[in-house]
Structures are given as structure tokens and as C-alpha cells.
Design a protein around this motif. Structure first.
Motif, short mmCIF file in Angstrom:
data_model
loop_
_atom_site.label_atom_id
_atom_site.label_comp_id
_atom_site.label_asym_id
_atom_site.label_seq_id
_atom_site.Cartn_x
_atom_site.Cartn_y
_atom_site.Cartn_z
N GLY A 15 0.77 -1.24 0.00
CA GLY A 15 0.00 0.00 0.00
C GLY A 15 0.80 1.29 0.00
N VAL A 16 2.11 1.22 -0.11
CA VAL A 16 2.92 2.44 -0.04
C VAL A 16 2.88 3.19 -1.36
CG1 VAL A 16 5.27 3.36 0.24
CG2 VAL A 16 4.43 1.58 1.77
N GLU A 17 2.70 4.51 -1.21
CA GLU A 17 2.72 5.43 -2.35
C GLU A 17 3.83 6.43 -2.10
OE1 GLU A 17 -0.97 6.96 -1.22
OE2 GLU A 17 -2.15 5.42 -2.21
N LYS A 18 4.37 6.95 -3.18
CA LYS A 18 5.45 7.93 -3.08
C LYS A 18 5.06 9.15 -3.90
CE LYS A 18 9.60 7.75 -5.63
NZ LYS A 18 10.89 7.14 -5.97
N THR A 27 10.74 13.93 -0.97
CA THR A 27 9.99 12.76 -1.40
C THR A 27 9.32 12.16 -0.17
OG1 THR A 27 11.55 12.35 -3.18
CG2 THR A 27 10.18 10.49 -2.49
N ARG A 28 8.01 11.93 -0.28
CA ARG A 28 7.25 11.39 0.85
C ARG A 28 6.81 9.96 0.56
NH1 ARG A 28 2.51 15.57 1.80
NH2 ARG A 28 2.09 14.93 -0.33
N LYS A 34 -1.17 9.01 4.44
CA LYS A 34 -0.59 9.21 5.77
C LYS A 34 0.90 8.88 5.70
CE LYS A 34 -4.83 8.41 8.25
NZ LYS A 34 -5.12 9.79 8.39
N MET A 35 1.72 9.90 5.93
CA MET A 35 3.16 9.79 5.76
C MET A 35 3.83 9.02 6.90
SD MET A 35 5.81 12.88 4.91
CE MET A 35 5.66 13.68 6.49
N PHE A 36 4.80 8.16 6.52
CA PHE A 36 5.60 7.48 7.53
C PHE A 36 7.09 7.78 7.38
CE2 PHE A 36 5.42 4.33 4.15
CZ PHE A 36 6.70 3.75 4.14
N LEU A 49 16.67 11.59 6.07
CA LEU A 49 15.48 10.77 5.96
C LEU A 49 14.76 10.93 7.29
CD1 LEU A 49 13.87 8.65 4.34
CD2 LEU A 49 15.30 6.90 5.40
N THR A 50 13.56 11.50 7.24
CA THR A 50 12.79 11.75 8.45
C THR A 50 11.75 10.64 8.57
OG1 THR A 50 13.22 14.10 8.31
CG2 THR A 50 11.34 13.43 9.66
N ILE A 51 11.72 10.01 9.75
CA ILE A 51 10.95 8.78 9.95
C ILE A 51 10.09 8.89 11.20
CG2 ILE A 51 11.14 6.28 10.25
CD1 ILE A 51 13.98 6.53 9.01
#
Length: 120
Positions: A15-18, A27-28, A34-36, A49-51
Motif C-alpha cells: 500500500g505504499v505510495e510515493k 519525497t514522501r 498518511k506519511m511514515f 530521511l525523516t521517519i
């Protein structure tokens, strides 16, 4: 640049979208909006890289690695930034991304989780 594998790793998850947010030059990685995780730069242009992490896990990692700091321009309790020129082991970065994905996936409704798991 180190950690080039993170793009493919994030996108391999269900289900991941970029997308690319022009205003942030970043780049999200998201699940249903919903961003992870987010790859961008700090105010000096250093790549980060923000996590999203469980607060206790993020706090622990910040004590272990100088290249992991409170999330740049994000909620400092839930977000952590990893300097991509740093020396955090790949396995730790994978664990961070897995944790982030799990947090966001678990927050989705049961219906959405089932849709994603079934590939709809």
C-alpha cells in the motif's frame, strides 16, 4: 549517498505510495495519504530521511547514534531525522522504517487495512 536502498525498501511494503512535495523539496512515503517517512534535506541542504517512530524507540536511537536527531521541521516526539551521510547500520534503518510503516498501517481503519492486504 548511503541508504539508496531505502526507496525500494519503502515501496516494497503493502500500500505504499510515493510523491514529491515541491514546496518541501522532499519525497514522501505514505499509506493512503498518511506519511511514515520523507527524504529531503535540512536547512543547510544536508540529505536526511525523516521517519515516524514510537517516541521511546526514537529517544533510544537518538542516544545511540549522533546521526539520528529529533525530526527536522516535524513533531520532535514522534519524528526523527537520520543524516544520510552518517554511520547508522542498515539494519537499524530497516528497523526504523519497519516501525514507521507499522505505526501508520495500524492507525488505518480495519476496512482499509483489509483492502490493502487483499490488494484491492
Amino acid at each position: 549517498m548511503k541508504y539508496e536502498w531505502t526507496d525500494e525498501y519503502c515501496l516494497s511494503k503493502v500500500g505504499v505510495e510515493k510523491d514529491f512535495k515541491v514546496e518541501w523539496n522532499a519525497t514522501r512515503y505514505m499509506i493512503r495519504g498518511k506519511m511514515f517517512a520523507m527524504r529531503g534535506g535540512d536547512k543547510e541542504g544536508k540529505p536526511i530521511l525523516t521517519i515516524k517512530l514510537e517516541p521511546s524507540f526514537g529517544a533510544f536511537l537518538r542516544t545511540q547514534y549522533r546521526d539520528i536527531v529529533p525530526g527536522y521541521y516535524m513533531n520532535k516526539e514522534h519524528w526523527n531525522s537520520l543524516y544520510l551521510e552518517g554511520n547508522v547500520p542498515d539494519e537499524t534503518v530497516r528497523e526504523m522504517l519497519d516501525n514507521a510503516y507499522s505505526i501508520v498501517f495500524a492507525a488505518l481503519s480495519g476496512k482499509v487495512r483489509r483492502e490493502l492486504e487483499e490488494g484491492d
